[in-house]
Design an enzyme around this catalytic site. Structure first.
Site, PDB file in Angstrom:
ATOM      1  N   HIS A 167       0.869  -1.198   0.000  1.00 42.29           N
ATOM      2  CA  HIS A 167       0.000   0.000   0.000  1.00 42.29           C
ATOM      3  C   HIS A 167       0.898   1.239   0.000  1.00 42.29           C
ATOM      4  O   HIS A 167       1.766   1.379  -0.862  1.00 42.29           O
ATOM      5  CB  HIS A 167      -0.904  -0.118   1.241  1.00 42.29           C
ATOM      6  N   ASP A 221       2.685   5.717  -6.889  1.00 39.24           N
ATOM      7  CA  ASP A 221       3.899   5.786  -6.095  1.00 39.24           C
ATOM      8  C   ASP A 221       5.175   5.501  -6.871  1.00 39.24           C
ATOM      9  O   ASP A 221       6.267   5.575  -6.311  1.00 39.24           O
ATOM     10  CB  ASP A 221       3.781   4.846  -4.887  1.00 39.24           C
ATOM     11  N   HIS A 257      -1.868  -2.520  -9.654  1.00 39.54           N
ATOM     12  CA  HIS A 257      -2.909  -1.954  -8.790  1.00 39.54           C
ATOM     13  C   HIS A 257      -4.121  -2.864  -8.820  1.00 39.54           C
ATOM     14  O   HIS A 257      -4.440  -3.431  -9.859  1.00 39.54           O
ATOM     15  CB  HIS A 257      -3.315  -0.548  -9.275  1.00 39.54           C
TER      16      HIS A 257
HETATM   17  N1  CMC Z   1       5.677  -7.016  -9.786  1.00 38.69           N
HETATM   18  C1  CMC Z   1       5.610  -8.268 -10.303  1.00 38.69           C
HETATM   19  N2  CMC Z   1       4.470  -8.968 -10.427  1.00 38.69           N
HETATM   20  C2  CMC Z   1       3.347  -8.385  -9.983  1.00 38.69           C
HETATM   21  C3  CMC Z   1       3.333  -7.098  -9.415  1.00 38.69           C
HETATM   22  C4  CMC Z   1       4.560  -6.401  -9.333  1.00 38.69           C
HETATM   23  N3  CMC Z   1       4.626  -5.160  -8.817  1.00 38.69           N
HETATM   24  N4  CMC Z   1       2.079  -6.761  -9.055  1.00 38.69           N
HETATM   25  C5  CMC Z   1       1.315  -7.829  -9.366  1.00 38.69           C
HETATM   26  N5  CMC Z   1       2.083  -8.801  -9.939  1.00 38.69           N
HETATM   27  C6  CMC Z   1       1.602 -10.085 -10.484  1.00 38.69           C
HETATM   28  C7  CMC Z   1       1.257 -11.067  -9.394  1.00 38.69           C
HETATM   29  O1  CMC Z   1       2.365 -11.873  -9.062  1.00 38.69           O
HETATM   30  C8  CMC Z   1       0.145 -11.872 -10.034  1.00 38.69           C
HETATM   31  O2  CMC Z   1       0.722 -12.748 -10.977  1.00 38.69           O
HETATM   32  P1  CMC Z   1       0.050 -14.188 -11.267  1.00 38.69           P
HETATM   33  O3  CMC Z   1      -1.298 -13.885 -11.854  1.00 38.69           O
HETATM   34  O4  CMC Z   1       0.982 -14.849 -12.211  1.00 38.69           O
HETATM   35  O5  CMC Z   1      -0.037 -14.883  -9.937  1.00 38.69           O
HETATM   36  C9  CMC Z   1      -0.623 -10.812 -10.852  1.00 38.69           C
HETATM   37  O6  CMC Z   1       0.364  -9.802 -11.160  1.00 38.69           O
HETATM   38  C10 CMC Z   1      -1.786 -10.173 -10.102  1.00 38.69           C
HETATM   39  O7  CMC Z   1      -1.284  -9.680  -8.879  1.00 38.69           O
HETATM   40  P2  CMC Z   1      -2.073  -9.671  -7.514  1.00 38.69           P
HETATM   41  O8  CMC Z   1      -1.097  -9.743  -6.392  1.00 38.69           O
HETATM   42  O9  CMC Z   1      -3.161 -10.699  -7.548  1.00 38.69           O
HETATM   43  O10 CMC Z   1      -2.756  -8.240  -7.580  1.00 38.69           O
HETATM   44  P3  CMC Z   1      -3.396  -7.477  -6.384  1.00 38.69           P
HETATM   45  O11 CMC Z   1      -4.499  -6.696  -6.945  1.00 38.69           O
HETATM   46  O12 CMC Z   1      -3.719  -8.401  -5.269  1.00 38.69           O
HETATM   47  O13 CMC Z   1      -2.204  -6.524  -5.860  1.00 38.69           O
HETATM   48  C11 CMC Z   1      -0.752  -4.707  -5.633  1.00 38.69           C
HETATM   49  C12 CMC Z   1      -2.085  -5.196  -6.192  1.00 38.69           C
HETATM   50  C13 CMC Z   1      -0.671  -3.190  -5.792  1.00 38.69           C
HETATM   51  C14 CMC Z   1      -0.654  -5.017  -4.138  1.00 38.69           C
HETATM   52  C15 CMC Z   1       0.407  -5.401  -6.399  1.00 38.69           C
HETATM   53  O14 CMC Z   1       0.336  -5.059  -7.751  1.00 38.69           O
HETATM   54  C16 CMC Z   1       1.782  -5.046  -5.813  1.00 38.69           C
HETATM   55  O15 CMC Z   1       2.234  -5.697  -4.870  1.00 38.69           O
HETATM   56  N6  CMC Z   1       2.461  -3.988  -6.371  1.00 38.69           N
HETATM   57  C17 CMC Z   1       3.721  -3.544  -5.826  1.00 38.69           C
HETATM   58  C18 CMC Z   1       3.476  -2.670  -4.616  1.00 38.69           C
HETATM   59  C19 CMC Z   1       2.890  -1.330  -4.977  1.00 38.69           C
HETATM   60  O16 CMC Z   1       3.364  -0.639  -5.859  1.00 38.69           O
HETATM   61  N7  CMC Z   1       1.860  -0.896  -4.219  1.00 38.69           N
HETATM   62  C20 CMC Z   1       1.265   0.446  -4.351  1.00 38.69           C
HETATM   63  C21 CMC Z   1      -0.149   0.403  -4.837  1.00 38.69           C
HETATM   64  S1  CMC Z   1      -0.721   2.019  -5.372  1.00 38.69           S
HETATM   65  C22 CMC Z   1      -0.693   3.021  -3.965  1.00 38.69           C
HETATM   66  C23 CMC Z   1      -1.690   2.629  -2.963  1.00 38.69           C
HETATM   67  O17 CMC Z   1      -2.876   2.547  -3.288  1.00 38.69           O
HETATM   68  O18 CMC Z   1      -1.317   2.453  -1.818  1.00 38.69           O
END
Ligand code: CMC
Length: 430
Positions: free
Chosen positions: A267, A365, A308
């Site tokens: 987050h 971010d 996201h």
């Molecule tokens: N790098 C590599 N792979 C990723 C990433 C990433 N940053 N984000 C998602 N994936 C992959 C994930 O491994 C999954 O792959 P698969 O389908 O093969 O298992 C797929 O993409 C879907 O990911 P998810 O974890 O199911 O997606 P989510 O909606 O649960 O998570 C997220 C969203 C923002 C937590 C995630 O994208 C992440 O961890 N990003 C990095 C941290 C980040 O930048 N966070 C800030 C978010 S914006 C500011 C805020 O709102 O706070």
């Protein structure tokens, strides 16, 4: 408003239930599943709330496929260009843009509450100099509850509004004090003749023995970053504030819980994570290695600032911030190699099939840290900046929830996968 009903039938028992389909003013129609447990005896399963609308809200709307973000109906692009943080905070709280008189009154009230109780200052002495500022924020903001609890009537709208004002006013003072504590400098009192973001910069960077002039470039950039971070509907920290608030807890405790949720790297902690990641990557030649790490399912590493839950096309806030990065670096004359590295990383990732297939785009971010760094804000304070900005969103949602006459305590159910009922075995027989 109910559109029509959907019918859910249990093929085994033949029992049916009519599920009302609710229509908001914008966004996907939503199935009202409240009747299912009572009539069919089932719960609905949605871990991490990917499909569940946890509440009705009138504050913020996001269309993740189209990259649209509206606050009270106003597009983020227009607010970023024309508004300021305090006006946006007023809009989030009250639902309408203020007229001149309302704005002046709001701004005066916010300025009037900027000081913190003198005894609160002694709390900082209890933290080691290297305590993470987010841990201090959680503790000190939570402890505001000790100062504003006894006289607080949770059924009095005016009391709730004063708490909201206190939170927006005092958090920058506390944030600056966290920073001052970490560098061993005296805590600086707020100056109520300054604008909101100017005052924050003043409290962070001035010292009592010298005159300090706030940079207009820094104040303008911070104001914009704060507008972009002000609210984002039912994200993890806002949902946390709502859940804690639904118990009737003290508002300062609710916001402290929100700060705790925001700190995580998935987050708000991502902005700190991006800068650390860029430092680790170091130079353009190393990018492919880190892209491979991010794609490797056996490696926990993720590209920070990418992806996201809601945006599956682009994050409109990231588009604005990217542009502002250029401006800030140009106006400050800072040549930051991190920005070039971030741009190259973005370019390479956006062409990579893994990121394209999963619709992983840079989020708000990815670039914010580059701007914070150019403004002289230390990396450990990045998520604190996010928390300050998000406070207006948190308090707006908290006020909305508290004003809901049908509001009930938030209490999710579960799919139990544990042991069946069994008899206790005395210690000597185990
Ligand atoms: N790098 C590599 N792979 C990723 C990433 C990433 N940053 N984000 C998602 N994936 C992959 C994930 O491994 C999954 O792959 P698969 O389908 O093969 O298992 C797929 O993409 C879907 O990911 P998810 O974890 O199911 O997606 P989510 O909606 O649960 O998570 C997220 C969203 C923002 C937590 C995630 O994208 C992440 O961890 N990003 C990095 C941290 C980040 O930048 N966070 C800030 C978010 S914006 C500011 C805020 O709102 O706070």
């Amino acid at each position: 408003m109910s559109l029509k009903n959907l019918t859910l039938t249990d093929n085994e028992t033949g029992k049916s239930i009519e599920l009302p389909l609710l229509e908001g003013t914008l966004g996907n129609p939503t199935i009202d599943v409240k009747g299912i447990p009572g009539q069919l005896g089932y719960f609905t399963h949605d871990p991490s709330f990917g499909t569940t609308a946890s509440c009705e809200s009138r504050i913020t709307f996001i269309d993740g496929d189209k990259g649209i973000l509206l606050h009270r109906g106003y597009p983020i692009e227009q607010l970023a260009e024309k508004s300021n943080y305090l006006e946006t905070a007023y809009l989030l709280i009250h639902g309408e843009l203020p007229n001149k008189e309302q704005y002046d009154e709001f701004s005066t009230v916010i300025r009037r509450h900027t000081m913190i109780n003198e005894s609160l200052k002694t709390f900082f002495g209890g933290f080691r100099h290297d305590a993470h500022p987010m841990s201090m924020m959680m503790g000190v903001v939570g402890s505001l509850a000790a100062f504003y609890h006894e006289g607080l009537n949770m059924n009095d709208e005016e009391h709730l509004m004063i708490s909201a004002h206190r939170l927006i006013s005092k958090l920058p003072t506390i944030a600056a004090a966290c920073y001052k504590h970490s560098i061993g400098e005296p805590i600086v009192y707020p100056r109520n003749d300054l604008e909101y973001c100017e005052n924050l910069l003043y409290m962070m960077f001035s010292v009592p023995c010298e005159e300090y002039v706030v940079s207009p470039v820094a104040a303008k950039a911070l104001n914009l970053l704060f507008i972009l971070h002000a609210d984002h509907e039912q994200n993890a920290s806002t949902s946390t504030v709502r859940l804690v608030g639904s118990t009737g807890a003290n508002p300062f405790a609710c916001i402290s819980a929100g700060i705790a949720a925001l700190w995580g790297p998935a987050h708000g902690g991502a902005n700190e994570g991006v800068l650390k990641m860029l430092e680790e990557i170091g130079s353009v030649e190393n990018i492919p290695k880190f892209i491979e790490k991010a794609k490797d399912k056996n490696d926990p590493f993720r590209l920070m600032g990418f992806g996201h839950r809601v945006y599956k096309n682009f994050d409109p806030r990231a588009t604005i911030i990217r542009e502002v990065c250029y401006q800030v670096l140009e106006e400050t004359g800072i040549k930051d190699p991190m920005f070039g590295l971030a741009m190259k990383l973005e370019e390479i990732a956006l062409k990579d099939e893994y990121f394209v297939e999963r619709k992983l785009y840079p989020n708000v971010d990815f670039y914010s840290g580059v701007i914070y760094k150019a403004l002289g804000i230390p990396v450990s304070m990045f998520t604190v900046m996010f928390a300050l900005a998000r406070t207006s969103g948190w308090v707006s949602h908290w006020l909305e929830m508290m004003g809901d006459p049908d509001g009930r305590i938030g209490r999710p159910r579960q799919l139990y996968m544990g042991a069946l009922e069994r008899d206790y075995i005395p210690l000597e027989k185990r």
